[in-house]
Design an enzyme around this catalytic site. Structure first.
Site, PDB file in Angstrom:
ATOM      1  N   TRP A   1     -35.448  64.001 -46.906  1.00 29.14           N
ATOM      2  CA  TRP A   1     -36.385  64.570 -47.891  1.00 29.14           C
ATOM      3  C   TRP A   1     -36.968  65.908 -47.450  1.00 29.14           C
ATOM      4  O   TRP A   1     -37.654  66.565 -48.214  1.00 29.14           O
ATOM      5  CB  TRP A   1     -37.536  63.591 -48.153  1.00 29.14           C
ATOM      6  CG  TRP A   1     -37.109  62.300 -48.787  1.00 29.14           C
ATOM      7  CD1 TRP A   1     -35.838  61.932 -49.139  1.00 29.14           C
ATOM      8  CD2 TRP A   1     -37.968  61.209 -49.162  1.00 29.14           C
ATOM      9  NE1 TRP A   1     -35.848  60.679 -49.696  1.00 29.14           N
ATOM     10  CE2 TRP A   1     -37.144  60.215 -49.723  1.00 29.14           C
ATOM     11  CE3 TRP A   1     -39.336  60.985 -49.072  1.00 29.14           C
ATOM     12  CZ2 TRP A   1     -37.662  59.005 -50.196  1.00 29.14           C
ATOM     13  CZ3 TRP A   1     -39.849  59.783 -49.535  1.00 29.14           C
ATOM     14  CH2 TRP A   1     -39.011  58.811 -50.094  1.00 29.14           C
ATOM     15  N   LYS A   2     -36.774  66.254 -46.198  1.00 26.26           N
ATOM     16  CA  LYS A   2     -37.341  67.507 -45.660  1.00 26.26           C
ATOM     17  C   LYS A   2     -38.851  67.517 -45.916  1.00 26.26           C
ATOM     18  O   LYS A   2     -39.478  66.471 -45.850  1.00 26.26           O
ATOM     19  CB  LYS A   2     -36.615  68.721 -46.237  1.00 26.26           C
ATOM     20  CG  LYS A   2     -35.101  68.578 -46.060  1.00 26.26           C
ATOM     21  CD  LYS A   2     -34.327  69.808 -46.366  1.00 26.26           C
ATOM     22  CE  LYS A   2     -32.843  69.513 -46.144  1.00 26.26           C
ATOM     23  NZ  LYS A   2     -31.986  70.678 -46.322  1.00 26.26           N
TER      24      LYS A   2
ATOM     25  N   HIS B   1     -31.319  69.092 -36.681  1.00 21.67           N
ATOM     26  CA  HIS B   1     -30.978  69.630 -37.999  1.00 21.67           C
ATOM     27  C   HIS B   1     -30.960  71.159 -37.927  1.00 21.67           C
ATOM     28  O   HIS B   1     -31.747  71.750 -37.188  1.00 21.67           O
ATOM     29  CB  HIS B   1     -32.015  69.144 -39.026  1.00 21.67           C
ATOM     30  CG  HIS B   1     -31.612  69.480 -40.431  1.00 21.67           C
ATOM     31  ND1 HIS B   1     -31.816  70.726 -40.969  1.00 21.67           N
ATOM     32  CD2 HIS B   1     -30.992  68.748 -41.383  1.00 21.67           C
ATOM     33  CE1 HIS B   1     -31.330  70.734 -42.203  1.00 21.67           C
ATOM     34  NE2 HIS B   1     -30.833  69.540 -42.484  1.00 21.67           N
TER      35      HIS B   1
ATOM     36  N   GLU C   1     -32.136  73.338 -39.758  1.00 22.03           N
ATOM     37  CA  GLU C   1     -33.444  73.971 -40.024  1.00 22.03           C
ATOM     38  C   GLU C   1     -34.329  73.907 -38.770  1.00 22.03           C
ATOM     39  O   GLU C   1     -35.100  74.825 -38.499  1.00 22.03           O
ATOM     40  CB  GLU C   1     -34.117  73.294 -41.233  1.00 22.03           C
ATOM     41  CG  GLU C   1     -33.438  73.729 -42.532  1.00 22.03           C
ATOM     42  CD  GLU C   1     -33.439  72.684 -43.636  1.00 22.03           C
ATOM     43  OE1 GLU C   1     -34.244  71.738 -43.598  1.00 22.03           O
ATOM     44  OE2 GLU C   1     -32.597  72.816 -44.553  1.00 22.03           O
TER      45      GLU C   1
ATOM     46  N   GLU D   1     -22.832  69.208 -40.591  1.00 25.10           N
ATOM     47  CA  GLU D   1     -23.505  69.930 -41.668  1.00 25.10           C
ATOM     48  C   GLU D   1     -23.267  71.431 -41.510  1.00 25.10           C
ATOM     49  O   GLU D   1     -24.010  72.100 -40.779  1.00 25.10           O
ATOM     50  CB  GLU D   1     -25.011  69.660 -41.615  1.00 25.10           C
ATOM     51  CG  GLU D   1     -25.380  68.209 -41.814  1.00 25.10           C
ATOM     52  CD  GLU D   1     -26.751  68.067 -42.442  1.00 25.10           C
ATOM     53  OE1 GLU D   1     -26.838  67.443 -43.505  1.00 25.10           O
ATOM     54  OE2 GLU D   1     -27.732  68.611 -41.896  1.00 25.10           O
TER      55      GLU D   1
ATOM     56  N   GLY E   1     -28.272  73.361 -48.844  1.00 20.56           N
ATOM     57  CA  GLY E   1     -29.213  73.875 -49.836  1.00 20.56           C
ATOM     58  C   GLY E   1     -28.676  75.048 -50.644  1.00 20.56           C
ATOM     59  O   GLY E   1     -29.416  75.748 -51.331  1.00 20.56           O
TER      60      GLY E   1
ATOM     61  N   GLY F   1     -29.784  66.172 -48.894  1.00 15.44           N
ATOM     62  CA  GLY F   1     -31.101  66.799 -49.005  1.00 15.44           C
ATOM     63  C   GLY F   1     -31.585  66.761 -50.444  1.00 15.44           C
ATOM     64  O   GLY F   1     -32.044  65.724 -50.943  1.00 15.44           O
ATOM     65  N   GLY F   2     -31.436  67.883 -51.136  1.00 15.36           N
ATOM     66  CA  GLY F   2     -31.961  68.052 -52.495  1.00 15.36           C
ATOM     67  C   GLY F   2     -31.667  66.899 -53.441  1.00 15.36           C
ATOM     68  O   GLY F   2     -32.555  66.422 -54.160  1.00 15.36           O
TER      69      GLY F   2
HETATM   70  P1  PGA Z   1     -28.770  69.657 -49.066  1.00 23.11           P
HETATM   71  O1  PGA Z   1     -29.317  69.402 -47.564  1.00 23.11           O
HETATM   72  O2  PGA Z   1     -28.115  68.373 -49.499  1.00 23.11           O
HETATM   73  O3  PGA Z   1     -29.979  70.003 -49.869  1.00 23.11           O
HETATM   74  O4  PGA Z   1     -27.766  70.761 -48.963  1.00 23.11           O
HETATM   75  C1  PGA Z   1     -28.595  68.627 -46.651  1.00 23.11           C
HETATM   76  C2  PGA Z   1     -29.318  68.570 -45.337  1.00 23.11           C
HETATM   77  O5  PGA Z   1     -29.905  69.584 -44.941  1.00 23.11           O
HETATM   78  O6  PGA Z   1     -29.321  67.535 -44.650  1.00 23.11           O
END
Ligand code: PGA
Length: 251
Positions: free
Chosen positions: A12-13, A97, A99, A167, A173, A234-235
């Site tokens: 979910w970030k 991750h 990020e 990833e 994203g 993610g999204g």
């Molecule tokens: P995303 O993110 O599905 O929004 O591309 C994936 C993630 O960062 O784990």
């Protein structure tokens, strides 16, 4: 029929308040079909972990954290330890991750300490690895992956607990997912790495997830690949309908 048990994980970030998280998982549990061949995981922000742990306690949905710090306690303002996560029923922790690497400066050395701490508390690390666009364009994808694996797994002896998430940074994203064959190619490379450096058995049992713009339209073709054992989403994990559809993938 997949060879290994699938894992569908929602990252979910920095989204959803505790109340929104409670509403979401309540609906998720209510609408989830019964599966024997797949595991479902949600990884909300730290503030939501405790409130949702009560709701998910006797449900098939597992709880994961998005990060931890590698010390147990002490003067580390703003950090959360493995000991704290374990006590509230967390079973998986996302480590490294992109990020975390790119915005917060986490290195493979830091990630190595984190995955060790995760297994010390009998949880499972989801180790994220992946190349940037310029690295892919220069033909360095395998070199980057190999290097990340080598450094983050140094002197790590919890390999049976490890989950890998491939990833590609350029797919996160962006709405631009790796094609199933691009992802499969890297998953095969990762599985070969574990066969070479550990054993055939470890390699065959290893769960390797794909992450990066997974959505209800591309999930089936991704999961049709032999070496893709699940996804880190993610999204598309933030909306109930789309997450349920992803969980309900058909090979
Ligand atoms: P995303 O993110 O599905 O929004 O591309 C994936 C993630 O960062 O784990």
């Amino acid at each position: 029929m997949k060879k290994r048990k699938s894992l569908i994980a929602g990252n979910w970030k920095m989204n959803k308040t505790p109340k929104e998280s409670i509403d979401f998982v309540t609906q998720l549990v209510k609408n989830l079909k019964k599966y024997d061949d797949r595991e479902v995981l949600v990884c909300p922000p730290f503030t939501s972990l405790f409130p949702i742990s009560n709701i998910l306690e006797n449900s098939p949905v597992k709880i994961g954290a998005q990060n931890l710090y590698f010390e147990d306690e002490g003067a580390f303002t703003g950090e959360v330890s493995g000991k704290m996560l374990k006590e509230i029923g967390v079973e998986y922790v996302i480590c490294g991750h992109s990020e975390r690497r790119n915005i917060f400066g986490e290195t493979d050395e830091i990630i190595n300490k984190k995955i060790k701490k995760v297994v010390e508390y009998k949880m499972k690390p989801i180790l994220c690895i992946g190349e940037k666009l310029e690295e892919r364009e220069k033909g360095e994808t395998f070199k980057v992956i190999e290097n990340q694996l080598k450094k983050s797994l140094e002197n790590f002896d919890g390999i049976e607990k490890l989950v890998i998430a491939y990833e590609p940074v350029w797919a996160i994203g962006t709405g631009k997912n790796a094609t199933p064959s691009q992802a499969e190619e890297v998953h095969i490379f990762i599985r070969e790495y574990f066969k070479k450096h550990y054993s055939e058995e470890i390699s065959e049992n290893l769960i390797i997830l794909y992450g990066g713009s997974v959505n209800p339209n591309n999930i089936d073709s991704l999961m049709a690949e032999k070496n893709i054992d699940g996804v880190l989403v993610g999204g598309a994990s933030l909306k109930l309908d789309s997450f349920l559809r992803i969980i309900d993938f058909q090979e």
